[in-house]
Design a protein around this motif. Structure first.
Motif, PDB file in Angstrom:
ATOM      1  N   GLU A   8      46.980  24.537 -12.871  1.00  7.87           N
ATOM      2  CA  GLU A   8      47.754  23.818 -13.895  1.00  7.87           C
ATOM      3  C   GLU A   8      48.251  22.465 -13.400  1.00  7.87           C
ATOM      4  O   GLU A   8      48.500  21.567 -14.203  1.00  7.87           O
ATOM      5  CB  GLU A   8      48.974  24.651 -14.341  1.00  7.87           C
ATOM      6  CG  GLU A   8      48.637  25.869 -15.154  1.00  7.87           C
ATOM      7  CD  GLU A   8      48.081  27.028 -14.320  1.00  7.87           C
ATOM      8  OE1 GLU A   8      47.284  27.808 -14.868  1.00  7.87           O
ATOM      9  OE2 GLU A   8      48.412  27.148 -13.118  1.00  7.87           O
ATOM     10  N   ILE A   9      48.390  22.319 -12.092  1.00  4.28           N
ATOM     11  CA  ILE A   9      48.905  21.073 -11.533  1.00  4.28           C
ATOM     12  C   ILE A   9      48.030  19.887 -11.941  1.00  4.28           C
ATOM     13  O   ILE A   9      48.530  18.818 -12.242  1.00  4.28           O
ATOM     14  CB  ILE A   9      49.007  21.159  -9.985  1.00  4.28           C
ATOM     15  CG1 ILE A   9      50.066  22.196  -9.604  1.00  4.28           C
ATOM     16  CG2 ILE A   9      49.332  19.798  -9.367  1.00  4.28           C
ATOM     17  CD1 ILE A   9      50.125  22.521  -8.136  1.00  4.28           C
ATOM     18  N   VAL A  10      46.718  20.098 -11.957  1.00  2.27           N
ATOM     19  CA  VAL A  10      45.813  18.978 -12.247  1.00  2.27           C
ATOM     20  C   VAL A  10      45.003  19.142 -13.535  1.00  2.27           C
ATOM     21  O   VAL A  10      44.255  18.246 -13.891  1.00  2.27           O
ATOM     22  CB  VAL A  10      44.841  18.720 -11.071  1.00  2.27           C
ATOM     23  CG1 VAL A  10      45.587  18.226  -9.844  1.00  2.27           C
ATOM     24  CG2 VAL A  10      44.013  19.949 -10.751  1.00  2.27           C
ATOM     25  N   GLN A  11      45.151  20.239 -14.243  1.00  2.32           N
ATOM     26  CA  GLN A  11      44.239  20.477 -15.359  1.00  2.32           C
ATOM     27  C   GLN A  11      44.409  19.483 -16.518  1.00  2.32           C
ATOM     28  O   GLN A  11      43.499  19.314 -17.308  1.00  2.32           O
ATOM     29  CB  GLN A  11      44.314  21.926 -15.843  1.00  2.32           C
ATOM     30  CG  GLN A  11      45.547  22.288 -16.623  1.00  2.32           C
ATOM     31  CD  GLN A  11      45.554  23.770 -17.006  1.00  2.32           C
ATOM     32  OE1 GLN A  11      44.829  24.579 -16.416  1.00  2.32           O
ATOM     33  NE2 GLN A  11      46.366  24.116 -17.972  1.00  2.32           N
ATOM     34  N   HIS A  12      45.563  18.803 -16.598  1.00  4.81           N
ATOM     35  CA  HIS A  12      45.758  17.813 -17.663  1.00  4.81           C
ATOM     36  C   HIS A  12      45.063  16.486 -17.356  1.00  4.81           C
ATOM     37  O   HIS A  12      44.837  15.683 -18.257  1.00  4.81           O
ATOM     38  CB  HIS A  12      47.253  17.550 -17.869  1.00  4.81           C
ATOM     39  CG  HIS A  12      47.896  16.895 -16.686  1.00  4.81           C
ATOM     40  ND1 HIS A  12      48.177  17.580 -15.513  1.00  4.81           N
ATOM     41  CD2 HIS A  12      48.274  15.617 -16.465  1.00  4.81           C
ATOM     42  CE1 HIS A  12      48.725  16.742 -14.645  1.00  4.81           C
ATOM     43  NE2 HIS A  12      48.788  15.541 -15.194  1.00  4.81           N
TER      44      HIS A  12
END
Length: 102
Positions: free
Chosen positions: A46-50
């Motif tokens: 989730e840290i980089v999925q955006h």
């Protein structure tokens, strides 16, 4: 063709890079990032999925790499880096343009 890590390293030495997901996200939102790179081995994901989603929206070149450790080394910090944005490519401009063709 230069690999992503060496492009980041060249941009760091001759241009300007932002590191860390918060700084990278800001650079994408401001539209100042020329290339965004994020590591696939970040946990939790989730840290980089955006990041790729934002890059698509802003039409910013985005690539993933396999190692946050190698990304940290490329950007010249003693710890791993989950993501990096190239703001001013410096001498890596041609390499980044080459990535656009792939």
């Amino acid at each position: 063709m230069a690999d992503i890590y060496s492009i980041i390293e060249k941009a760091r030495k001759t241009g300007k890079v932002e590191k860390g997901t918060n700084e990278v996200t800001k650079a994408i939102e401001r539209g100042t990032a020329k290339l965004v790179v994020y590591a696939t081995d970040v946990s939790p994901k989730e840290i980089v999925q955006h990041i790729p989603v934002l890059c698509r929206e802003k039409k910013i070149l985005c690539r993933e790499v396999d190692s946050k450790q190698k990304l940290g080394i490329a950007v010249g910090i003693p710890v791993s880096a989950s993501s990096v944005a190239v703001i001013e490519p410096g001498d890596s401009e041609k390499d980044i343009a080459g990535l656009n063709k792939n």
